[in-house]
Write a protein that holds these residues in place. Sequence first.
Motif, PDB file in Angstrom:
ATOM      1  N   UNK A   1       0.834  -1.210   0.000  1.00 17.05           N
ATOM      2  CA  UNK A   1       0.000   0.000   0.000  1.00 17.05           C
ATOM      3  C   UNK A   1       0.868   1.259   0.000  1.00 17.05           C
ATOM      4  N   UNK A   2       1.927   1.245   0.794  1.00 17.92           N
ATOM      5  CA  UNK A   2       2.810   2.423   0.844  1.00 17.92           C
ATOM      6  C   UNK A   2       3.476   2.659  -0.512  1.00 17.92           C
ATOM      7  N   UNK A   3       3.952   1.587  -1.149  1.00 16.33           N
ATOM      8  CA  UNK A   3       4.560   1.722  -2.471  1.00 16.33           C
ATOM      9  C   UNK A   3       3.550   2.264  -3.482  1.00 16.33           C
ATOM     10  N   UNK A   4       2.326   1.751  -3.415  1.00 11.21           N
ATOM     11  CA  UNK A   4       1.274   2.190  -4.332  1.00 11.21           C
ATOM     12  C   UNK A   4       0.978   3.673  -4.165  1.00 11.21           C
ATOM     13  N   UNK A   5       0.773   4.080  -2.926  1.00 12.73           N
ATOM     14  CA  UNK A   5       0.363   5.457  -2.657  1.00 12.73           C
ATOM     15  C   UNK A   5       1.463   6.450  -2.994  1.00 12.73           C
ATOM     16  N   UNK A   6       2.699   6.142  -2.618  1.00 11.74           N
ATOM     17  CA  UNK A   6       3.787   7.079  -2.916  1.00 11.74           C
ATOM     18  C   UNK A   6       4.034   7.172  -4.429  1.00 11.74           C
ATOM     19  N   UNK A   7       3.818   6.056  -5.147  1.00 14.75           N
ATOM     20  CA  UNK A   7       3.940   6.101  -6.608  1.00 14.75           C
ATOM     21  C   UNK A   7       2.844   6.979  -7.210  1.00 14.75           C
ATOM     22  N   UNK A   8       1.636   6.867  -6.679  1.00 13.38           N
ATOM     23  CA  UNK A   8       0.530   7.702  -7.171  1.00 13.38           C
ATOM     24  C   UNK A   8       0.794   9.176  -6.875  1.00 13.38           C
ATOM     25  N   UNK A   9       1.207   9.467  -5.653  1.00  8.01           N
ATOM     26  CA  UNK A   9       1.466  10.861  -5.264  1.00  8.01           C
ATOM     27  C   UNK A   9       2.582  11.454  -6.120  1.00  8.01           C
ATOM     28  N   UNK A  10       3.670  10.691  -6.295  1.00  8.84           N
ATOM     29  CA  UNK A  10       4.812  11.195  -7.051  1.00  8.84           C
ATOM     30  C   UNK A  10       4.507  11.462  -8.512  1.00  8.84           C
ATOM     31  N   UNK A  11       3.575  10.713  -9.096  1.00  5.73           N
ATOM     32  CA  UNK A  11       3.197  10.952 -10.490  1.00  5.73           C
ATOM     33  C   UNK A  11       2.079  11.988 -10.601  1.00  5.73           C
ATOM     34  N   UNK A  12       1.095  11.924  -9.708  1.00  4.70           N
ATOM     35  CA  UNK A  12      -0.044  12.850  -9.773  1.00  4.70           C
ATOM     36  C   UNK A  12       0.395  14.299  -9.539  1.00  4.70           C
ATOM     37  N   UNK A  13       1.406  14.488  -8.683  1.00  3.16           N
ATOM     38  CA  UNK A  13       1.822  15.845  -8.350  1.00  3.16           C
ATOM     39  C   UNK A  13       2.468  16.554  -9.540  1.00  3.16           C
ATOM     40  N   UNK A  14       2.890  15.805 -10.548  1.00  4.16           N
ATOM     41  CA  UNK A  14       3.473  16.439 -11.731  1.00  4.16           C
ATOM     42  C   UNK A  14       2.433  17.258 -12.505  1.00  4.16           C
ATOM     43  N   UNK A  15       1.145  16.959 -12.318  1.00  4.63           N
ATOM     44  CA  UNK A  15       0.093  17.735 -12.980  1.00  4.63           C
ATOM     45  C   UNK A  15      -0.080  19.117 -12.351  1.00  4.63           C
TER      46      UNK A  15
ATOM     47  N   UNK B   1      -2.833   8.573   3.856  1.00  2.00           N
ATOM     48  CA  UNK B   1      -2.775   7.116   3.954  1.00  2.00           C
ATOM     49  C   UNK B   1      -1.357   6.606   4.096  1.00  2.00           C
ATOM     50  N   UNK B   2      -0.430   7.176   3.337  1.00  6.68           N
ATOM     51  CA  UNK B   2       0.966   6.730   3.399  1.00  6.68           C
ATOM     52  C   UNK B   2       1.563   6.949   4.788  1.00  6.68           C
ATOM     53  N   UNK B   3       1.318   8.118   5.376  1.00  2.00           N
ATOM     54  CA  UNK B   3       1.860   8.416   6.705  1.00  2.00           C
ATOM     55  C   UNK B   3       1.254   7.494   7.762  1.00  2.00           C
ATOM     56  N   UNK B   4      -0.041   7.226   7.650  1.00  2.00           N
ATOM     57  CA  UNK B   4      -0.705   6.373   8.642  1.00  2.00           C
ATOM     58  C   UNK B   4      -0.203   4.934   8.576  1.00  2.00           C
ATOM     59  N   UNK B   5       0.056   4.448   7.384  1.00  2.00           N
ATOM     60  CA  UNK B   5       0.543   3.080   7.242  1.00  2.00           C
ATOM     61  C   UNK B   5       1.967   2.957   7.794  1.00  2.00           C
ATOM     62  N   UNK B   6       2.797   3.964   7.572  1.00  2.00           N
ATOM     63  CA  UNK B   6       4.137   3.948   8.171  1.00  2.00           C
ATOM     64  C   UNK B   6       4.051   3.924   9.695  1.00  2.00           C
ATOM     65  N   UNK B   7       3.150   4.732  10.245  1.00  2.00           N
ATOM     66  CA  UNK B   7       2.956   4.760  11.693  1.00  2.00           C
ATOM     67  C   UNK B   7       2.525   3.379  12.205  1.00  2.00           C
ATOM     68  N   UNK B   8       1.622   2.733  11.483  1.00  2.00           N
ATOM     69  CA  UNK B   8       1.164   1.397  11.868  1.00  2.00           C
ATOM     70  C   UNK B   8       2.299   0.386  11.827  1.00  2.00           C
TER      71      UNK B   8
END
Length: 449
Positions: free
Chosen positions: A95-109, A299-306
């Motif tokens: 989940x963390x890999x998925x979310x950070x990949x989405x954030x890193x690509x989506x933010x380019x817009x 979501x990414x921060x919460x999963x790291x905390x967990x």
Amino acid sequence: MRRYSRLPRLLSLSQMSMVGFGAVISFGLVSGGIFPLSLVGSAAVPVYIAAIAVFLLLMHCMAELTLGGPVPRSFTEAIGRQLGRRAAGLVRAAYFLTVTAIVGTEVTFLSPALKPWLGWLPGWLISLSGLLCLALVMARGAKAFARLEMLLSAIKIGTVAGVLVLGGLAIWRADGPTPVEAGWLWDLLRADPGALWPPFVLATLGFVGIESLSLAARETSAAPHVLRARLMRVSAWLALMVWVIVAVTAMLVHTGTVPIHLLPTQYLLGFLSQAWAYPLFSLLIAVTVLSVINSQLFGAARVLHEAARAGELPACLGRLHAGSPRVATAAAFLCAAAVLVAVTYQRLKGFEIATAIATVGALCVWGAVFAAAWRFASSGAARHWNRPLKGWQAFLGLSIVVLIVVSLPFMDIFAPALGWGGAALLVAGIGVTASDLRRRRHKRALRCG
């Protein structure tokens, strides 16, 4: 297991709801640049009905897992209870890999959207600054994050509703034939069934990130039965909004109302003001991107905390500062920023790798959710709800996910996914296994001592 303070339940039901809208209503839906629509035309409308059915099935399973006990728990915690510690660790990593990949690509817009106002800044700096601002707000606590998400999502939803009204008026007033007279409904039915599978997979994956709604539910101050009802209501409204957006866009494109060189939303905003159409469109895209990133970064921060609370990651990631997992938030920001840098300097290759990791990671998470729900339903623990989860529902969802995974190598669009995504998942699995073995050795040493 080393335990740290659980995150406080500070969110309201409305704030929790907006996390779901923020995660799903993304750039493609808001702009009208819906990829499945470009592949199969009007046939994307029934394709989205099928994708929405999978989405609602996923949310039903996730609601049962999240609220299947006396207190809310995240979907990863629930997976750990049903499938074991290592399964939960792998899902957290995926989940963390998925979310950070989405954030890193989506933010380019964000960069092209803000160019009319910040054209003097380098594009990568605009994107990185937006990401940093969201991380700083989130570090202040759940309330600050939720207030910002409420504002961004409310603007986005209100604008989308207005654009849909404009779209309906444009179709009604079109000089050409109406959609039905032009054979629009016939186009929905005559498409080659074999050609509909890739658009279905794309449409289904468009709901990736909705898992953040489960994480937000765990931090919401309401009774479990109230939370469950709200989760399903939010899911229904999201499904309806997505389908209406697709249907209206399909009709606009089919009737030729929108010029080929313009995105539907940009064209419709021109009805309000030709001079302000592009700036308004750019502002809407910027708000949309910030809203999506805000929900996903949460979501990414919460999963790291967990993961840190479970002893899988360094202890500092599991500690709270003024009720906020600030170190985990900073780590999530840095990982997403690394993806942004990779996509910026290796655009096509970086985007391909990030998309592959997000695809395989998301399917791993969804497969685990359905598998955990299947076991939960089979145990009979879910029978106390008014609408209990049936084992066949979870099994059906799991079967669809497996079918999608098996078909990935045979679709050009997803051909690289299993290579890069599978490799990333394998490395994550090895790391989770090594962490679990190290933790077991440590426990045995303590008992022997």
